[in-house]
Write a protein that holds these residues in place. Sequence first.
Motif, PDB file in Angstrom:
ATOM      1  N   LEU A   1       1.770   3.193   7.680  1.00 34.80           N
ATOM      2  CA  LEU A   1       1.621   3.847   6.645  1.00 34.80           C
ATOM      3  C   LEU A   1       0.647   5.014   7.273  1.00 34.80           C
ATOM      4  O   LEU A   1       1.315   6.478   7.394  1.00 34.80           O
ATOM      5  N   ARG A   2      -0.381   4.931   8.054  1.00 41.25           N
ATOM      6  CA  ARG A   2      -1.736   6.252   8.440  1.00 41.25           C
ATOM      7  C   ARG A   2       0.112   6.790  10.060  1.00 41.25           C
ATOM      8  O   ARG A   2      -0.367   8.341   9.622  1.00 41.25           O
ATOM      9  N   GLU A   3       0.179   6.118  10.433  1.00 38.64           N
ATOM     10  CA  GLU A   3       1.492   7.310  11.035  1.00 38.64           C
ATOM     11  C   GLU A   3       2.647   8.060  10.703  1.00 38.64           C
ATOM     12  O   GLU A   3       2.885   9.192  11.057  1.00 38.64           O
ATOM     13  N   VAL A   4       3.648   7.288   9.955  1.00 36.36           N
ATOM     14  CA  VAL A   4       4.079   8.558   9.024  1.00 36.36           C
ATOM     15  C   VAL A   4       3.723   9.434   7.922  1.00 36.36           C
ATOM     16  O   VAL A   4       4.600   9.660   7.920  1.00 36.36           O
ATOM     17  N   LEU A   5       2.477   8.932   7.566  1.00 40.09           N
ATOM     18  CA  LEU A   5       1.964   9.582   6.660  1.00 40.09           C
ATOM     19  C   LEU A   5       1.641  11.028   7.850  1.00 40.09           C
ATOM     20  O   LEU A   5       1.899  12.399   7.427  1.00 40.09           O
ATOM     21  N   ALA A   6       1.171  10.654   9.311  1.00 40.52           N
ATOM     22  CA  ALA A   6       0.767  11.595   9.854  1.00 40.52           C
ATOM     23  C   ALA A   6       1.700  12.593  10.788  1.00 40.52           C
ATOM     24  O   ALA A   6       1.603  13.741  11.071  1.00 40.52           O
ATOM     25  N   SER A   7       2.530  11.857  10.491  1.00 39.78           N
ATOM     26  CA  SER A   7       4.145  12.620  11.369  1.00 39.78           C
ATOM     27  C   SER A   7       4.816  13.495  10.505  1.00 39.78           C
ATOM     28  O   SER A   7       5.176  13.655   8.955  1.00 39.78           O
ATOM     29  N   ALA A   8       5.477  14.723  10.744  1.00 40.72           N
ATOM     30  CA  ALA A   8       6.223  15.145  10.008  1.00 40.72           C
ATOM     31  C   ALA A   8       7.547  15.081   9.810  1.00 40.72           C
ATOM     32  O   ALA A   8       8.537  13.931   9.921  1.00 40.72           O
TER      33      ALA A   8
ATOM     34  N   PRO B   1       7.571  17.669  -0.006  1.00 35.65           N
ATOM     35  CA  PRO B   1       7.322  19.112  -1.432  1.00 35.65           C
ATOM     36  C   PRO B   1       6.362  19.288  -0.069  1.00 35.65           C
ATOM     37  O   PRO B   1       5.632  18.141   0.387  1.00 35.65           O
ATOM     38  N   PRO B   2       5.913  20.484   0.394  1.00 33.72           N
ATOM     39  CA  PRO B   2       4.812  20.180   1.178  1.00 33.72           C
ATOM     40  C   PRO B   2       3.731  19.470   1.005  1.00 33.72           C
ATOM     41  O   PRO B   2       2.683  20.062  -0.112  1.00 33.72           O
ATOM     42  N   GLY B   3       2.617  18.915   2.261  1.00 37.98           N
ATOM     43  CA  GLY B   3       1.289  18.255   2.222  1.00 37.98           C
ATOM     44  C   GLY B   3       1.596  17.436   1.032  1.00 37.98           C
ATOM     45  O   GLY B   3       0.608  16.419   0.550  1.00 37.98           O
ATOM     46  N   ASN B   4       3.094  16.682   1.055  1.00 44.37           N
ATOM     47  CA  ASN B   4       3.050  15.548  -0.228  1.00 44.37           C
ATOM     48  C   ASN B   4       2.544  14.231   0.299  1.00 44.37           C
ATOM     49  O   ASN B   4       3.259  13.891   1.352  1.00 44.37           O
ATOM     50  N   ARG B   5       1.720  13.199   0.099  1.00 46.49           N
ATOM     51  CA  ARG B   5       1.451  12.087   0.266  1.00 46.49           C
ATOM     52  C   ARG B   5       1.463  11.142  -0.916  1.00 46.49           C
ATOM     53  O   ARG B   5       0.570   9.784  -1.001  1.00 46.49           O
TER      54      ARG B   5
END
Length: 362
Positions: free
Chosen positions: A327-334, A191-195
């Motif tokens: 976590l930061r790297e993956v969440l920041a990537s598409a 989902p778009p913006g899913n974190r």
Amino acid sequence: MSATPASIGIVLHDFALGGTERIALRLARAWAARGVAVTIFCGSTDGPLGMLAGPDVEIVAADPPIARSALSRQRLARFAAECFRQRRIEACFIPGNYHWSVIPALRSLPPPHRPFILAQVSASLDKPQRGRWRQLAFDRRMRRLLSGADRVVTLAESMRRDADRILFRRVAVALPLPALEDEAPPLSPVPPGNRTILAAGRLVPIKGYATLIRAFAMIDDPAARLVIVGAGPNEARLRRLIDELDLGNRVDLPGLVGDTRPWLDEARLLVLSSQFEGFPAVVVEALAAGRQVIATDCTPATRELLTGPEFGRVVPIDDAPSLALALREVLASAPPPPALLAAAVAHFRIGPVADAYLQSFG
């Protein structure tokens, strides 16, 4: 015996909620669907997984039941040997390291009753954390117990090499973990913006959830949410840690769930934070759902599954800063296309794996 046995006996201590038991029961159901007479000899019917066997699998339980204890596997071995003595069953499947103690009793049966024994290695054999002397002791015990197996099945190529090395003979074959159903659910895009970060497993210290919660607190991302599905004795301690870190509105412990797939569909990624694992089915399930995975280096399987950054990251065990960075790297990537991740684990579907197991008898 032919390559495909007409009858198979499976020895299980009980139907506890565990990966070894789950896989054994799924194989039993698949073999029965292929016309094999499958019987499960168990010390007890306790546990929630018995229903997974299906109606075509016979279950024979010890009477009186054998509860798990320090010496219960010896009692289970005697019970299983007597069952095979009374019945003419061609082959026996020993699921996972926990049940290896049964093998010597089955091997000592006279030839008319002794089955072909296929033993599974469900966890890494060579653990650096054991140290040299403990590893040598483990190797000796494994060699003694598995010397009675006619063939050994491992869940990864690295385990196969270790098994042959420890046993001093070429006896092992590597087969995929039968972690996925043949009918794959449709893939859902992230989902778009899913974190949302998902973890799944028993709430016990070895799963490393305290480290995961501390790492989550370090990412400083108000939109991120951590969900850990599962139940276990460590729940109260984890809830206290969540309160201490003031994460009560961002970390959720919803309890035990029957199926993790709906939770994966609603997540951005999965985290496996364990200190040790065998072959983690949850990582296969996450990739099959099209979700990236961050996993600790708790088993050689994580590096065999996560072969590139598109699949996720492998981080050191019990290292909250490294986990937070991942976590930061993956969440920041598409997120990658879900179909790309799912295709990488298509060979873990139960149908072809069950057939490969059948061909390993004989």
